[in-house]
Enzyme design. Structure first.
Site, PDB file in Angstrom:
ATOM      1  N   LYS A  13       0.835  -1.212   0.000  1.00 51.20           N
ATOM      2  CA  LYS A  13       0.000   0.000   0.000  1.00 51.20           C
ATOM      3  C   LYS A  13       0.868   1.259   0.000  1.00 51.20           C
ATOM      4  O   LYS A  13       0.638   2.179  -0.774  1.00 51.20           O
ATOM      5  CB  LYS A  13      -0.910   0.045   1.250  1.00 51.20           C
ATOM      6  CG  LYS A  13      -1.860  -1.115   1.378  1.00 51.20           C
ATOM      7  CD  LYS A  13      -2.716  -0.992   2.627  1.00 51.20           C
ATOM      8  CE  LYS A  13      -1.926  -1.003   3.922  1.00 51.20           C
ATOM      9  NZ  LYS A  13      -1.256  -2.278   4.221  1.00 51.20           N
ATOM     10  N   ARG A  88      -8.978   1.285   8.779  1.00 50.41           N
ATOM     11  CA  ARG A  88      -8.641  -0.110   9.066  1.00 50.41           C
ATOM     12  C   ARG A  88      -9.782  -0.818   9.786  1.00 50.41           C
ATOM     13  O   ARG A  88      -9.667  -2.000  10.087  1.00 50.41           O
ATOM     14  CB  ARG A  88      -7.386  -0.162   9.935  1.00 50.41           C
ATOM     15  CG  ARG A  88      -6.089  -0.404   9.157  1.00 50.41           C
ATOM     16  CD  ARG A  88      -4.963  -0.490  10.155  1.00 50.41           C
ATOM     17  NE  ARG A  88      -3.788  -1.150   9.673  1.00 50.41           N
ATOM     18  CZ  ARG A  88      -2.706  -0.526   9.231  1.00 50.41           C
ATOM     19  NH1 ARG A  88      -2.681   0.780   9.138  1.00 50.41           N
ATOM     20  NH2 ARG A  88      -1.639  -1.214   8.871  1.00 50.41           N
ATOM     21  N   ARG A 127      11.538  -5.863   4.582  1.00 54.01           N
ATOM     22  CA  ARG A 127      11.269  -4.424   4.510  1.00 54.01           C
ATOM     23  C   ARG A 127      12.263  -3.664   5.389  1.00 54.01           C
ATOM     24  O   ARG A 127      12.556  -4.066   6.500  1.00 54.01           O
ATOM     25  CB  ARG A 127       9.837  -4.137   4.974  1.00 54.01           C
ATOM     26  CG  ARG A 127       9.566  -2.641   5.102  1.00 54.01           C
ATOM     27  CD  ARG A 127       8.117  -2.296   5.014  1.00 54.01           C
ATOM     28  NE  ARG A 127       7.311  -2.776   6.115  1.00 54.01           N
ATOM     29  CZ  ARG A 127       5.987  -2.579   6.198  1.00 54.01           C
ATOM     30  NH1 ARG A 127       5.356  -1.916   5.240  1.00 54.01           N
ATOM     31  NH2 ARG A 127       5.308  -3.040   7.215  1.00 54.01           N
ATOM     32  N   ARG A 160      11.565  -2.538  11.147  1.00 55.86           N
ATOM     33  CA  ARG A 160      10.585  -2.090  12.147  1.00 55.86           C
ATOM     34  C   ARG A 160      10.310  -3.197  13.167  1.00 55.86           C
ATOM     35  O   ARG A 160      10.229  -4.358  12.784  1.00 55.86           O
ATOM     36  CB  ARG A 160       9.267  -1.709  11.441  1.00 55.86           C
ATOM     37  CG  ARG A 160       9.262  -0.304  10.893  1.00 55.86           C
ATOM     38  CD  ARG A 160       8.138  -0.076   9.898  1.00 55.86           C
ATOM     39  NE  ARG A 160       6.826  -0.539  10.341  1.00 55.86           N
ATOM     40  CZ  ARG A 160       5.717  -0.395   9.624  1.00 55.86           C
ATOM     41  NH1 ARG A 160       5.761   0.205   8.434  1.00 55.86           N
ATOM     42  NH2 ARG A 160       4.570  -0.835  10.066  1.00 55.86           N
ATOM     43  N   ARG A 171      -0.549  -9.248  13.289  1.00 54.13           N
ATOM     44  CA  ARG A 171      -1.079  -8.191  12.429  1.00 54.13           C
ATOM     45  C   ARG A 171      -1.953  -8.782  11.325  1.00 54.13           C
ATOM     46  O   ARG A 171      -2.957  -8.193  10.941  1.00 54.13           O
ATOM     47  CB  ARG A 171       0.072  -7.362  11.836  1.00 54.13           C
ATOM     48  CG  ARG A 171       0.825  -6.589  12.908  1.00 54.13           C
ATOM     49  CD  ARG A 171       2.039  -5.908  12.355  1.00 54.13           C
ATOM     50  NE  ARG A 171       1.693  -4.818  11.459  1.00 54.13           N
ATOM     51  CZ  ARG A 171       2.562  -4.233  10.645  1.00 54.13           C
ATOM     52  NH1 ARG A 171       3.806  -4.650  10.605  1.00 54.13           N
ATOM     53  NH2 ARG A 171       2.182  -3.251   9.881  1.00 54.13           N
TER      54      ARG A 171
HETATM   55  P1  ADP Z   1       2.294  -1.772   3.222  1.00 52.39           P
HETATM   56  O1  ADP Z   1       2.331  -0.265   3.141  1.00 52.39           O
HETATM   57  O2  ADP Z   1       1.078  -2.369   2.571  1.00 52.39           O
HETATM   58  O3  ADP Z   1       2.501  -2.284   4.621  1.00 52.39           O
HETATM   59  P2  ADP Z   1       4.855  -1.650   1.783  1.00 52.39           P
HETATM   60  O4  ADP Z   1       4.541  -0.760   0.629  1.00 52.39           O
HETATM   61  O5  ADP Z   1       5.676  -1.073   2.886  1.00 52.39           O
HETATM   62  O6  ADP Z   1       3.530  -2.346   2.372  1.00 52.39           O
HETATM   63  O7  ADP Z   1       5.567  -2.955   1.187  1.00 52.39           O
HETATM   64  C1  ADP Z   1       6.028  -4.003   2.060  1.00 52.39           C
HETATM   65  C2  ADP Z   1       7.424  -4.473   1.594  1.00 52.39           C
HETATM   66  O8  ADP Z   1       7.299  -5.148   0.347  1.00 52.39           O
HETATM   67  C3  ADP Z   1       8.409  -3.324   1.359  1.00 52.39           C
HETATM   68  O9  ADP Z   1       9.694  -3.755   1.754  1.00 52.39           O
HETATM   69  C4  ADP Z   1       8.329  -3.064  -0.150  1.00 52.39           C
HETATM   70  O10 ADP Z   1       9.558  -2.556  -0.659  1.00 52.39           O
HETATM   71  C5  ADP Z   1       8.022  -4.462  -0.699  1.00 52.39           C
HETATM   72  N1  ADP Z   1       7.139  -4.460  -1.857  1.00 52.39           N
HETATM   73  C6  ADP Z   1       6.105  -3.602  -2.119  1.00 52.39           C
HETATM   74  N2  ADP Z   1       5.492  -3.921  -3.279  1.00 52.39           N
HETATM   75  C7  ADP Z   1       6.146  -5.012  -3.762  1.00 52.39           C
HETATM   76  C8  ADP Z   1       5.992  -5.854  -4.933  1.00 52.39           C
HETATM   77  N3  ADP Z   1       5.032  -5.620  -5.832  1.00 52.39           N
HETATM   78  N4  ADP Z   1       6.844  -6.900  -5.073  1.00 52.39           N
HETATM   79  C9  ADP Z   1       7.797  -7.140  -4.152  1.00 52.39           C
HETATM   80  N5  ADP Z   1       8.002  -6.417  -3.046  1.00 52.39           N
HETATM   81  C10 ADP Z   1       7.189  -5.363  -2.846  1.00 52.39           C
HETATM   82  P1  AMP Z   2       1.314   0.740   8.979  1.00 57.06           P
HETATM   83  O1  AMP Z   2       2.501   1.629   8.896  1.00 57.06           O
HETATM   84  O2  AMP Z   2       0.156   1.224   8.157  1.00 57.06           O
HETATM   85  O3  AMP Z   2       1.634  -0.708   8.721  1.00 57.06           O
HETATM   86  O4  AMP Z   2       0.782   0.830  10.488  1.00 57.06           O
HETATM   87  C1  AMP Z   2       1.583   0.401  11.574  1.00 57.06           C
HETATM   88  C2  AMP Z   2       0.736   0.239  12.831  1.00 57.06           C
HETATM   89  O5  AMP Z   2       0.149   1.517  13.204  1.00 57.06           O
HETATM   90  C3  AMP Z   2      -0.454  -0.706  12.713  1.00 57.06           C
HETATM   91  O6  AMP Z   2      -0.108  -2.075  12.909  1.00 57.06           O
HETATM   92  C4  AMP Z   2      -1.371  -0.174  13.834  1.00 57.06           C
HETATM   93  O7  AMP Z   2      -0.912  -0.583  15.120  1.00 57.06           O
HETATM   94  C5  AMP Z   2      -1.153   1.337  13.736  1.00 57.06           C
HETATM   95  N1  AMP Z   2      -2.126   1.943  12.790  1.00 57.06           N
HETATM   96  C6  AMP Z   2      -1.862   2.570  11.602  1.00 57.06           C
HETATM   97  N2  AMP Z   2      -2.987   2.992  11.011  1.00 57.06           N
HETATM   98  C7  AMP Z   2      -4.004   2.626  11.832  1.00 57.06           C
HETATM   99  C8  AMP Z   2      -5.427   2.735  11.772  1.00 57.06           C
HETATM  100  N3  AMP Z   2      -6.047   3.318  10.725  1.00 57.06           N
HETATM  101  N4  AMP Z   2      -6.161   2.244  12.808  1.00 57.06           N
HETATM  102  C9  AMP Z   2      -5.568   1.657  13.869  1.00 57.06           C
HETATM  103  N5  AMP Z   2      -4.243   1.494  13.975  1.00 57.06           N
HETATM  104  C10 AMP Z   2      -3.460   1.963  12.976  1.00 57.06           C
END
Ligand code: ADP
Ligand code: AMP
Length: 213
Positions: A13, A88, A127, A160, A171
């Protein structure tokens, strides 16, 4: 244009939201980034949010909704935004809808980046996040030019705490129970769009661009 990114943690995302933000000139609003900035700055909100984040749980709706509504009320969000990580829960979605309706506005697209659970642990353990600017990389799929150093700002990268496998499992459970129902919620509103998130990130982006075009 108001866009919501849906999908499991690690589905991509944030990666896609950043690309949309650059191409369409929309602010990328991530509640996770806002919480992490508060943790870094030692605010009360940060201290409260950290308890939930470290356990892989959601931060309570009351706290989350307030920071999101404050953020989207800022001037740079006047012409739209990409929401990443919000809503969420169904109550969060309802609050957002209500706030938009009061402004005579609505969500234009809810894009679900679909990635099965089997791929998620691999995504999350690779990541890496920048401690300063929040940029996200992957050791295999999106490596930095210099290992461990952010391409954008030169700061150090970290894994992280909540990306460790035991927390990712929690999660994912939370995602299926509390967040996945949003897919149906936005489908009923006629704004849901699905993309395959398992392919290369540029291919995912191309699918999104063809939806937004
Ligand atoms: P989210 O915001 O949904 O938690 P991220 O955008 O941070 O996910 O992506 C999670 C991990 O996967 C990151 O390390 C990112 O670089 C990698 N990633 C994102 N999209 C792809 C893809 N299409 N293929 C492989 N790795 C990806
Ligand atoms: P993210 O960076 O989006 O993966 O979010 C990291 C963490 O922040 C999540 O696992 C939740 O603990 C908290 N968080 C982020 N966005 C929300 C949301 N919309 N509602 C509740 N918790 C959130």
């Amino acid at each position: 244009m108001k866009i919501i990114m849906l999908g499991a943690p690690g589905a991509g995302k944030g990666t896609q939201a950043e690309m949309i933000s650059e191409k369409y000139g929309l602010p990328h609003v991530s509640t996770g980034d806002i919480f992490r900035a508060n943790i870094k700055n030692g605010t009360e909100l940060g201290k409260e949010a950290k308890k939930y984040m470290d356990a892989g749980q959601l931060v309570p709706d009351e706290l989350t909704v307030k920071i999101l509504l404050d953020r989207v009320a800022q001037d740079d969000c006047k012409n739209g935004y990409v929401l990443d990580g919000f809503p969420r829960t169904i109550p969060q979605a309802e609050v957002l809808d209500k706030a938009l309706t009061e402004l005579g506005d609505k969500v234009d697209y809810a894009i679900n980046v679909d990635v099965p659970d089997e791929n998620i642990i691999n995504r999350m353990s690779g990541r890496r996040a920048c401690v300063t600017c929040g940029a996200t990389y992957h050791v295999v799929y999106a490596p930095t030019k210099v290992e461990g150093i952010c391409d954008k700002c030169g700061s150090e990268l970290i894994l992280r705490d909540d990306d460790k496998p035991e927390t990712v499992k929690n999660r994912l459970e939370v995602y299926h129970k509390q967040t996945q129902p949003l897919i149906e919620y936005y489908d009923k509103k006629g704004v849901l769009k699905e993309v395959d998130g398992t392919v290369d990130m540029n291919e995912v982006f191309n699918s999104i661009v063809s939806i937004l075009a």
